[in-house]
Write an enzyme that holds these catalytic residues in place. Structure first.
Site, PDB file in Angstrom:
ATOM      1  N   HIS A   1      20.644 -24.958 -13.064  1.00 31.32           N
ATOM      2  CA  HIS A   1      20.353 -23.869 -12.117  1.00 31.32           C
ATOM      3  C   HIS A   1      21.613 -23.013 -11.873  1.00 31.32           C
ATOM      4  O   HIS A   1      22.153 -22.974 -10.769  1.00 31.32           O
ATOM      5  CB  HIS A   1      19.861 -24.499 -10.811  1.00 31.32           C
ATOM      6  CG  HIS A   1      19.130 -23.568  -9.901  1.00 31.32           C
ATOM      7  ND1 HIS A   1      19.710 -22.461  -9.327  1.00 31.32           N
ATOM      8  CD2 HIS A   1      17.849 -23.587  -9.439  1.00 31.32           C
ATOM      9  CE1 HIS A   1      18.825 -21.848  -8.559  1.00 31.32           C
ATOM     10  NE2 HIS A   1      17.696 -22.492  -8.623  1.00 31.32           N
TER      11      HIS A   1
ATOM     12  N   GLU B   1      18.707 -19.558 -15.580  1.00 28.50           N
ATOM     13  CA  GLU B   1      18.670 -21.018 -15.679  1.00 28.50           C
ATOM     14  C   GLU B   1      17.971 -21.453 -16.975  1.00 28.50           C
ATOM     15  O   GLU B   1      16.821 -21.077 -17.218  1.00 28.50           O
ATOM     16  CB  GLU B   1      17.905 -21.566 -14.475  1.00 28.50           C
ATOM     17  CG  GLU B   1      18.387 -21.027 -13.139  1.00 28.50           C
ATOM     18  CD  GLU B   1      17.348 -21.146 -12.037  1.00 28.50           C
ATOM     19  OE1 GLU B   1      16.579 -22.125 -12.033  1.00 28.50           O
ATOM     20  OE2 GLU B   1      17.320 -20.252 -11.161  1.00 28.50           O
TER      21      GLU B   1
HETATM   22  O1  TA6 Z   1      15.177 -21.305  -9.662  1.00 28.49           O
HETATM   23  C1  TA6 Z   1      14.566 -20.483  -8.718  1.00 28.49           C
HETATM   24  C2  TA6 Z   1      14.064 -21.344  -7.560  1.00 28.49           C
HETATM   25  O2  TA6 Z   1      13.085 -22.259  -7.991  1.00 28.49           O
HETATM   26  C3  TA6 Z   1      13.561 -20.421  -6.461  1.00 28.49           C
HETATM   27  O3  TA6 Z   1      12.156 -20.497  -6.327  1.00 28.49           O
HETATM   28  C4  TA6 Z   1      14.314 -20.912  -5.213  1.00 28.49           C
HETATM   29  O4  TA6 Z   1      13.595 -21.959  -4.571  1.00 28.49           O
HETATM   30  C5  TA6 Z   1      15.604 -21.409  -5.864  1.00 28.49           C
HETATM   31  O5  TA6 Z   1      15.157 -22.115  -7.007  1.00 28.49           O
HETATM   32  C6  TA6 Z   1      16.552 -22.183  -4.962  1.00 28.49           C
HETATM   33  O6  TA6 Z   1      16.017 -23.407  -4.625  1.00 28.49           O
HETATM   34  P1  TA6 Z   1      16.882 -24.316  -3.583  1.00 28.49           P
HETATM   35  O7  TA6 Z   1      16.062 -25.551  -3.419  1.00 28.49           O
HETATM   36  O8  TA6 Z   1      18.219 -24.592  -4.232  1.00 28.49           O
HETATM   37  O9  TA6 Z   1      17.047 -23.482  -2.343  1.00 28.49           O
END
Ligand code: TA6
Length: 305
Positions: free
Chosen positions: A173, A276
């Site tokens: 991520h 990601e």
């Molecule tokens: O990768 C995008 C995502 O899935 C968004 O939907 C948002 O939830 C982001 O990840 C961040 O997630 P987090 O749990 O780190 O706040």
């Protein structure tokens, strides 16, 4: 073995390796800090989460929120959290942590190598805590290897040591630092199908480069494409190569969602974009007993001025 004893052993193993040390990022969270001729970086032992990589004569490539919260069991906002063994909300148990448990679990530093080109190679193993066994009752060793030098390489290896097939979804991520996301283009996904998470996961097709003018949350499917973040403010192009990944997630929360998340500074969303590499949604991985899955990325950058 107590935490202090573990730290003493780790410090001992790092003593003879130039440019690397174990630091207390906070009173309870330790990090590996490393310096070589290519840059400076830190990796939190919790989640084996790269927090920053600042190449020499460059702006940071990886964004970390100035308002990131560093506490046990929470993934700090930014860096490169490891989403595993599921991406997004758990399919059947919404009370389970979003993006799985690897990003908030303890990891051990298993090997450190100072490579001949003055890069560092760090290998971490996930320490599966008993608390995760009741919702993840599988023996699935997880290993993450970084090579931090003139680029950032990462390899996430999932091994199914259990007697039954397992299904995983995953993503690195990665939060990338940009000058102003409104002036950024992401190249490489033209024509690719994606799930638009700000439109109830409607299936759409990408036309041309991705640009940003509001909350953007997309899972691009069935793509092995190399992407690039073209940043006309920092005059930089970040290239994202990948192997073992069929999904690319692109995310920017924009102002309203960033404010709700509570760990972005005012207008902080303008200086980051997540690209990601992983395997999510239609691209989840079915891993038979005894098989290993390998997800690899390389992030590199060039100045474009
Ligand atoms: O990768 C995008 C995502 O899935 C968004 O939907 C948002 O939830 C982001 O990840 C961040 O997630 P987090 O749990 O780190 O706040």
């Amino acid at each position: 073995m107590t935490n202090n004893e573990q730290q003493q052993i780790l410090r001992g193993r790092l003593d003879h390796i130039e440019g690397i040390e174990l630091i207390h990022h906070t009173r309870t969270l330790q990090a590996i800090e490393l310096r070589n001729r290519h840059g400076i970086g830190r990796v939190l032992l919790q989640g084996a989460q790269l927090l920053e990589w600042i190449p020499v004569r460059q702006k940071p490539v990886i964004w970390i929120s100035p308002n990131a919260k560093f506490k046990a069991g929470k993934s700090p906002r930014g860096g490169i959290p490891i989403c595993w063994p599921w991406f997004g909300p758990h399919k059947t148990s919404p009370s389970l942590p979003a993006h799985g448990f690897a990003r908030t679990a303890p990891w051990e530093l298993a090997e450190v190598l100072h490579l001949k080109n003055d890069s560092h190679q760090l290998t971490f193993n996930l320490i599966q805590e008993p608390s995760s066994l009741h919702f993840w009752p599988h023996t699935t060793p997880l290993t993450l290897t970084f090579v931090l030098g003139e680029s950032i390489e990462m390899e996430l290896r999932s091994l199914n040591n259990s007697s039954r097939p397992i299904t995983i979804s995953e993503a690195l991520h990665s939060y990338f630092q940009v000058g102003d996301v409104r002036e950024v283009r992401i190249h490489g996904l033209d024509g690719c199908e994606y799930l638009d998470k700000v439109q109830q996961e409607k299936r759409r097709k990408q036309a041309g480069d991705i640009t940003f003018s509001g909350e953007t949350d997309r899972i691009y499917l069935n793509t092995t494409a190399t992407c690039s973040i073209v940043d006309s403010v920092l005059n930089r192009c970040i290239t994202i190569e990948k192997q073992g990944s069929l999904s690319t997630v692109v995310w920017n929360p924009w102002a309203e969602k960033a404010a709700k998340l509570g760990d972005f500074p005012e207008s902080g969303h303008l200086n980051m974009v997540c690209v990601e590499s992983g395997n999510a949604a239609d691209n989840q991985i079915a891993l038979p007993p005894g098989e290993e899955h390998r997800l690899w990325v390389r992030y590199s950058w060039t100045n474009t001025s």
